[in-house]
Design an enzyme around this catalytic site. Structure first.
Site, PDB file in Angstrom:
ATOM      1  N   ASN A 232       6.170   1.368  -2.113  1.00 49.52           N
ATOM      2  CA  ASN A 232       6.847   2.374  -1.400  1.00 49.52           C
ATOM      3  C   ASN A 232       5.869   3.254  -0.240  1.00 49.52           C
ATOM      4  O   ASN A 232       6.299   3.339   0.123  1.00 49.52           O
ATOM      5  CB  ASN A 232       7.735   3.678  -2.551  1.00 49.52           C
ATOM      6  CG  ASN A 232       8.758   3.125  -3.141  1.00 49.52           C
ATOM      7  OD1 ASN A 232       9.722   3.240  -2.367  1.00 49.52           O
ATOM      8  ND2 ASN A 232       8.348   2.742  -3.979  1.00 49.52           N
TER       9      ASN A 232
ATOM     10  N   LYS B 120       2.230   0.584 -16.191  1.00 49.55           N
ATOM     11  CA  LYS B 120       2.795   0.720 -14.618  1.00 49.55           C
ATOM     12  C   LYS B 120       4.525  -0.045 -15.165  1.00 49.55           C
ATOM     13  O   LYS B 120       4.095  -0.989 -14.695  1.00 49.55           O
ATOM     14  CB  LYS B 120       3.127   1.189 -13.793  1.00 49.55           C
ATOM     15  CG  LYS B 120       4.554   1.726 -12.575  1.00 49.55           C
ATOM     16  CD  LYS B 120       4.636   1.818 -11.227  1.00 49.55           C
ATOM     17  CE  LYS B 120       6.047   2.327 -11.028  1.00 49.55           C
ATOM     18  NZ  LYS B 120       5.722   1.937  -9.403  1.00 49.55           N
TER      19      LYS B 120
END
Length: 334
Positions: free
Chosen positions: A70, A193
């Site tokens: 992001n 993650k």
């Protein structure tokens, strides 16, 4: 081997054995922060980067990630990457959030390049790094090559490593639970993650590593869900936290789901998760430009991604604004 990732504020680098005090990774919500640009020149907008970091910290997030997907890391020069991390650390400290750690995306295509970027990330204020497997030479990246890459980086890295399993960003490389568990044995690899969205895989890794949860310190290993649309599901699966792009837009709702579950209010958490998942799907489909558009609509800043990513027209902008209206009403009420 034993490992700590800062359970009590102290980490051991298994490569060189020296002790360093770093901010611990706590169970909870983390955001991979956006990188903001001047709408005309596309230069870094440092004041907005700092403003955003402070808003997220004030919303109850326990950690931030710079230079993730992001954060448009692939659009930034090495100097810009370190400038963003440095500005984020400065902003947190200036606002009194000195306890919040920064994880830095530091993936490069080679072991040498990754280690260089990790070193610069540490100088800029990063305390942990988030690494994707190399994928440019996809046909040569079998499981053994991926394993050796992470181990060789971990052997020399001055910062602890969080593995980043995101097949969509690396030509379909999807590390399975067996590989992730093997890698977790390295004392300098302290988490994963799971942007793959596979909660079964997360559960297997969390179990095998005795991952930290809101209810147990465990080994200190961190099993992170990778999207906020499975925040409650991550908790059910024995996860440690969430690193989610949607937390840039609705951090308070993410935190609320987490806290309700922690408090034993499971039914309330699951009901709120439904609203969160509905809104997050709008942002997932709209990607970086859409997430920035939502921030602009509801917080008055955000702007656009760097080219070649497209800017959204007014029709699409309004569609995103409407699509997240329900979850944003909750966000504004918290």
């Amino acid at each position: 081997m034993t490992q700590t990732n800062g359970v009590n504020g102290t980490s051991t680098n298994g490569a060189n054995g020296h002790m360093s005090t770093r901010r611990p990774l706590l169970p909870g919500i983390y955001a991979p922060t956006m990188t903001f640009f001047d709408p005309t020149t596309e230069d870094l907008d440092i004041p907005t980067i700092k403003r955003h970091a402070i808003r997220l910290a004030e919303s109850g997030l326990v950690g931030l990630v710079t230079m993730g997907s992001n954060g448009e890391a692939v659009h930034l020069s090495p100097a810009e990457k370190t400038a963003v991390t440095r500005a984020t650390r400065e902003a947190l400290d200036s606002a009194g959030f000195t306890q919040i750690p920064i994880i830095v995306g530091a993936s490069e295509g080679s072991v040498r390049g990754t280690l260089n970027l990790i070193e610069e990330s540490g100088k800029a204020g990063g305390e942990y790094v988030l690494l994707l497997p190399p994928s440019y030479f996809r046909g040569l990246m079998d499981e053994d090559a991926v394993y050796r890459y992470f181990v060789e980086v971990a052997d020399e890295s001055p910062l602890p490593i969080i593995l980043y399993n995101y097949p969509g960003a690396v030509a379909g490389i999807d590390m399975d639970s067996d590989l992730l568990i093997r890698l977790a044995a390295h004392p300098n690899i302290v988490g994963t993650k799971f942007t793959c969205g596979n909660t079964g895989k997360l559960a297997r890794v969390a179990l095998a590593t005795n991952a930290k949860t809101p209810f147990s310190e465990g080994s200190g290993y961190m099993a992170f869900g990778g999207m906020c649309d499975f925040t409650a599901q991550t908790l059910v699966s024995g996860g440690s936290g969430i690193i989610a792009g949607g937390a840039n837009v609705m951090p308070k709702v993410c935190v609320k789901v987490w806290e309700l579950y922690k408090q034993g209010k499971r039914d309330e958490a699951f009901e709120l998760q439904k609203v969160l998942s509905k809104g997050d799907w709008v942002l997932t489909k709209a990607a970086i430009a859409g997430t920035k558009s939502a921030i602009q609509s509801y917080f008055g800043y955000g702007g656009y991604p760097r080219r070649p990513l497209k800017r959204l027209d007014e029709v699409r902008t309004q569609s995103i604004r409407d699509g997240v209206a329900e979850v944003m009403k909750l966000e504004k009420s918290l």
